[in-house]
Write a protein that holds these residues in place. Sequence first.
Motif, PDB file in Angstrom:
ATOM      1  N   LEU A   4      43.666   7.568  13.625  1.00  0.00           N
ATOM      2  CA  LEU A   4      44.536   6.402  13.559  1.00  0.00           C
ATOM      3  C   LEU A   4      43.937   5.257  14.361  1.00  0.00           C
ATOM      4  N   ASN A   5      44.135   4.043  13.893  1.00  0.00           N
ATOM      5  CA  ASN A   5      43.635   2.856  14.582  1.00  0.00           C
ATOM      6  C   ASN A   5      44.827   2.014  15.030  1.00  0.00           C
ATOM      7  N   PRO A   6      45.373   2.276  16.214  1.00  0.00           N
ATOM      8  CA  PRO A   6      46.568   1.556  16.665  1.00  0.00           C
ATOM      9  C   PRO A   6      46.413   0.038  16.639  1.00  0.00           C
ATOM     10  N   ALA A   7      45.204  -0.458  16.887  1.00  0.00           N
ATOM     11  CA  ALA A   7      44.995  -1.901  16.949  1.00  0.00           C
ATOM     12  C   ALA A   7      45.279  -2.593  15.619  1.00  0.00           C
ATOM     13  N   SER A   8      45.229  -1.840  14.525  1.00  0.00           N
ATOM     14  CA  SER A   8      45.466  -2.427  13.206  1.00  0.00           C
ATOM     15  C   SER A   8      46.938  -2.433  12.818  1.00  0.00           C
ATOM     16  N   ILE A   9      47.791  -1.869  13.658  1.00  0.00           N
ATOM     17  CA  ILE A   9      49.214  -1.709  13.338  1.00  0.00           C
ATOM     18  C   ILE A   9      50.026  -2.766  14.084  1.00  0.00           C
ATOM     19  N   PRO A  10      50.897  -3.505  13.382  1.00  0.00           N
ATOM     20  CA  PRO A  10      51.693  -4.540  14.062  1.00  0.00           C
ATOM     21  C   PRO A  10      52.593  -3.922  15.128  1.00  0.00           C
ATOM     22  N   LEU A  11      52.833  -4.702  16.189  1.00  0.00           N
ATOM     23  CA  LEU A  11      53.633  -4.225  17.322  1.00  0.00           C
ATOM     24  C   LEU A  11      54.772  -5.208  17.583  1.00  0.00           C
ATOM     25  N   ALA A  12      55.994  -4.663  17.686  1.00  0.00           N
ATOM     26  CA  ALA A  12      57.183  -5.456  17.984  1.00  0.00           C
ATOM     27  C   ALA A  12      57.802  -4.953  19.283  1.00  0.00           C
ATOM     28  N   LEU A  13      58.799  -5.681  19.770  1.00  0.00           N
ATOM     29  CA  LEU A  13      59.522  -5.293  20.981  1.00  0.00           C
ATOM     30  C   LEU A  13      61.014  -5.408  20.724  1.00  0.00           C
ATOM     31  N   GLY A 277      49.340   6.266  18.864  1.00  0.00           N
ATOM     32  CA  GLY A 277      48.218   6.436  19.778  1.00  0.00           C
ATOM     33  C   GLY A 277      47.109   7.211  19.084  1.00  0.00           C
ATOM     34  N   PRO A 278      45.977   7.362  19.726  1.00  0.00           N
ATOM     35  CA  PRO A 278      44.878   8.115  19.117  1.00  0.00           C
ATOM     36  C   PRO A 278      45.220   9.587  18.904  1.00  0.00           C
ATOM     37  N   ASP A 279      46.251  10.067  19.623  1.00  0.00           N
ATOM     38  CA  ASP A 279      46.643  11.476  19.507  1.00  0.00           C
ATOM     39  C   ASP A 279      47.837  11.693  18.582  1.00  0.00           C
ATOM     40  N   GLY A 280      48.313  10.620  17.934  1.00  0.00           N
ATOM     41  CA  GLY A 280      49.433  10.768  17.006  1.00  0.00           C
ATOM     42  C   GLY A 280      50.469   9.681  17.187  1.00  0.00           C
ATOM     43  N   ILE A 281      51.626   9.878  16.559  1.00  0.00           N
ATOM     44  CA  ILE A 281      52.689   8.883  16.557  1.00  0.00           C
ATOM     45  C   ILE A 281      53.871   9.433  17.358  1.00  0.00           C
ATOM     46  N   TRP A 282      54.342   8.633  18.292  1.00  0.00           N
ATOM     47  CA  TRP A 282      55.372   9.079  19.229  1.00  0.00           C
ATOM     48  C   TRP A 282      56.661   8.288  19.057  1.00  0.00           C
ATOM     49  N   ARG A 283      57.793   8.989  19.155  1.00  0.00           N
ATOM     50  CA  ARG A 283      59.102   8.352  19.253  1.00  0.00           C
ATOM     51  C   ARG A 283      59.504   8.345  20.726  1.00  0.00           C
ATOM     52  N   THR A 284      60.045   7.223  21.188  1.00  0.00           N
ATOM     53  CA  THR A 284      60.510   7.137  22.566  1.00  0.00           C
ATOM     54  C   THR A 284      62.006   6.827  22.592  1.00  0.00           C
ATOM     55  N   GLN A 285      62.641   7.177  23.685  1.00  0.00           N
ATOM     56  CA  GLN A 285      64.068   6.929  23.840  1.00  0.00           C
ATOM     57  C   GLN A 285      64.392   6.766  25.317  1.00  0.00           C
ATOM     58  N   ARG A 286      65.376   5.900  25.612  1.00  0.00           N
ATOM     59  CA  ARG A 286      65.850   5.702  26.976  1.00  0.00           C
ATOM     60  C   ARG A 286      67.227   6.345  27.138  1.00  0.00           C
ATOM     61  N   THR A 287      67.586   6.651  28.372  1.00  0.00           N
ATOM     62  CA  THR A 287      68.913   7.164  28.651  1.00  0.00           C
ATOM     63  C   THR A 287      69.959   6.154  28.191  1.00  0.00           C
ATOM     64  N   ARG A 288      71.080   6.644  27.662  1.00  0.00           N
ATOM     65  CA  ARG A 288      72.048   5.779  26.993  1.00  0.00           C
ATOM     66  C   ARG A 288      72.974   5.017  27.948  1.00  0.00           C
ATOM     67  N   SER A 333      46.923   4.419   6.283  1.00  0.00           N
ATOM     68  CA  SER A 333      46.547   3.687   7.495  1.00  0.00           C
ATOM     69  C   SER A 333      47.611   3.787   8.582  1.00  0.00           C
ATOM     70  N   ARG A 334      48.882   4.001   8.190  1.00  0.00           N
ATOM     71  CA  ARG A 334      49.949   4.061   9.185  1.00  0.00           C
ATOM     72  C   ARG A 334      50.254   5.492   9.643  1.00  0.00           C
ATOM     73  N   THR A 335      49.828   6.501   8.885  1.00  0.00           N
ATOM     74  CA  THR A 335      50.128   7.888   9.257  1.00  0.00           C
ATOM     75  C   THR A 335      48.886   8.721   9.540  1.00  0.00           C
ATOM     76  N   GLY A 336      47.727   8.293   9.029  1.00  0.00           N
ATOM     77  CA  GLY A 336      46.514   9.093   9.161  1.00  0.00           C
ATOM     78  C   GLY A 336      46.431  10.211   8.146  1.00  0.00           C
ATOM     79  N   LEU A 337      47.407  10.286   7.229  1.00  0.00           N
ATOM     80  CA  LEU A 337      47.433  11.333   6.213  1.00  0.00           C
ATOM     81  C   LEU A 337      46.896  10.821   4.883  1.00  0.00           C
ATOM     82  N   SER A 338      46.415  11.722   4.062  1.00  0.00           N
ATOM     83  CA  SER A 338      45.933  11.356   2.741  1.00  0.00           C
ATOM     84  C   SER A 338      47.098  11.084   1.799  1.00  0.00           C
TER      85      SER A 338
END
Length: 380
Positions: A4-13, A277-288, A333-338
Motif C-alpha cells: 500500500l502507498n499511503p501517500a497516494s491516499i487522500p487524508l481528511a480530519l 499504513g505500510p502494514d495494513g489499514i487500521w480503524r481507530t476509536q476514542r472513548t465515548r 490502490s486503496r486496499t492492496g488487493l487484486s
Amino acid sequence: MSPLNPASIPLALYAHFPWCVRKCPYCDFNSHTHSGELPESAYVSQLIGDLSAELARVPERRISSVFFGGGTPSLISGRELARFLDALRASGQLEDDAEITLEANPGTVERQYFADYVTAGVNRFSLGVQSFNDHALTALGRIHNGDDVYRAWDLLQQLNVQRINIDLMHGLPEQTPAGALDDLHKALALDPGHLSWYQLTIEPNTVFYRQQPTLPSEDALTEIEIEGQAVLAEHGYVQYEISAYAKSGHDCRHNQTYWTFGDYLGVGAGAHGKITGPDGIWRTQRTRMPEHYLSAIDFGRKAQLIERSDLPFEYMLNALRLKQGTDHALFSSRTGLSQQILEPMHSELVRKGLMQPDRHALSDRGWWFYNDVAGAFLTT
C-alpha cells in the motif's frame, strides 16, 4: 496483497464536539446534553493534544478537508475553534485550500460566533434544518423553529459564505408526501449549493426506538422519494451519493474521501478514524464519554487492523454509496488487493441487474437494494 502507498491516499480530519443543548429522540450519535458553562477550553486543549499524536503517525501527509461534527459544534466559541485550527496550520500538514466544514444548529446561531468561525477559516457550513415545519420540529425534539432557519441562512449570506449544505429529513412522524415536498421546496427556494436529503430511520438506543412514533407508510415513503428526486433534478441538483445532492462544484470533499475509501483522522470523544499504513489499514476509536476523554492521557485511543477478508465489504459499503461508484483500479490502490477477488461476486450481481459491468457501481435497479448488494461482498 500488493504494497500500500499511503501517500497516494487522500487524508481528511474529523473533530467531534460531543455536547448538545438537548438530545433529539431520533439521534444515535455520541452526543450528551449539557447545561451551564461548557469546558470548551479544556476540551480544545485535549483535542489539540489528540491531533498532535495522530499527525505524528502520518508525518508526510497533508489534510485536504476538516469536518467539525457532533453533538452541536456551533456551541463552541470562535476563539476556541480558531485555537484548534491554528494548531493544525502550525503543524504544516493542512492543505492551503482545505475544505473546512462546521455543522450548525439553527437554534444556536449567534452573529459573533459565526463571524469568528469564518475568520478562523471555516469555509463551509452544514445547517441541521431537518424541517421547516414547527410541528414536525417539535416532534423531532429540535430546539429551533422555522424562523430560526431563515435567520441562520440570512446571517451566512451576510458573511458571504459560499458553500452551505442544508440537512433535511423526510418520512417524519405523521408526515404526508405533501408535507415532505413542501419542506423540500422551501429548502430549494434558498438555493443552497448542497442538500443532504434523507429518510428518518429509527435506530436502537434512541427514544424513538423505545417509543416509536407513527411514521408514513411504505407507499407514502416511496411517493416522497420518487417525487422528491424529480423535483431535485428539475432544480439542477445531481444525486452523487445516496443522500447527497449538489449543484456543479459543490460536492462535499470531506464525504467524498469517506466514500472512496480514503483515510481520515478522528479526534474527540467517540470519534472514529481510518488510517492506511505500510502494514495494513487500521480503524481507530476514542472513548465515548466526554469526561473520560478529558482525563485520558492517551485520549482513550483504540486501534484495530482491518482483516484482509473484511476489506472487500468495507470498500463496497462505502464506494457503492456513490452514484457513479468507482473504477476497478481504485479498489486495488486503496486496499492492496487484486480486483480479481471481487470478480465472481461482481459478475453475479451484474447478471442479476444490480451492478454496472464496467465499474464498482450500482445499476438503476441496484440503487434500491444498496444494503443487499453491499452485504453480498461479506462472503467475498
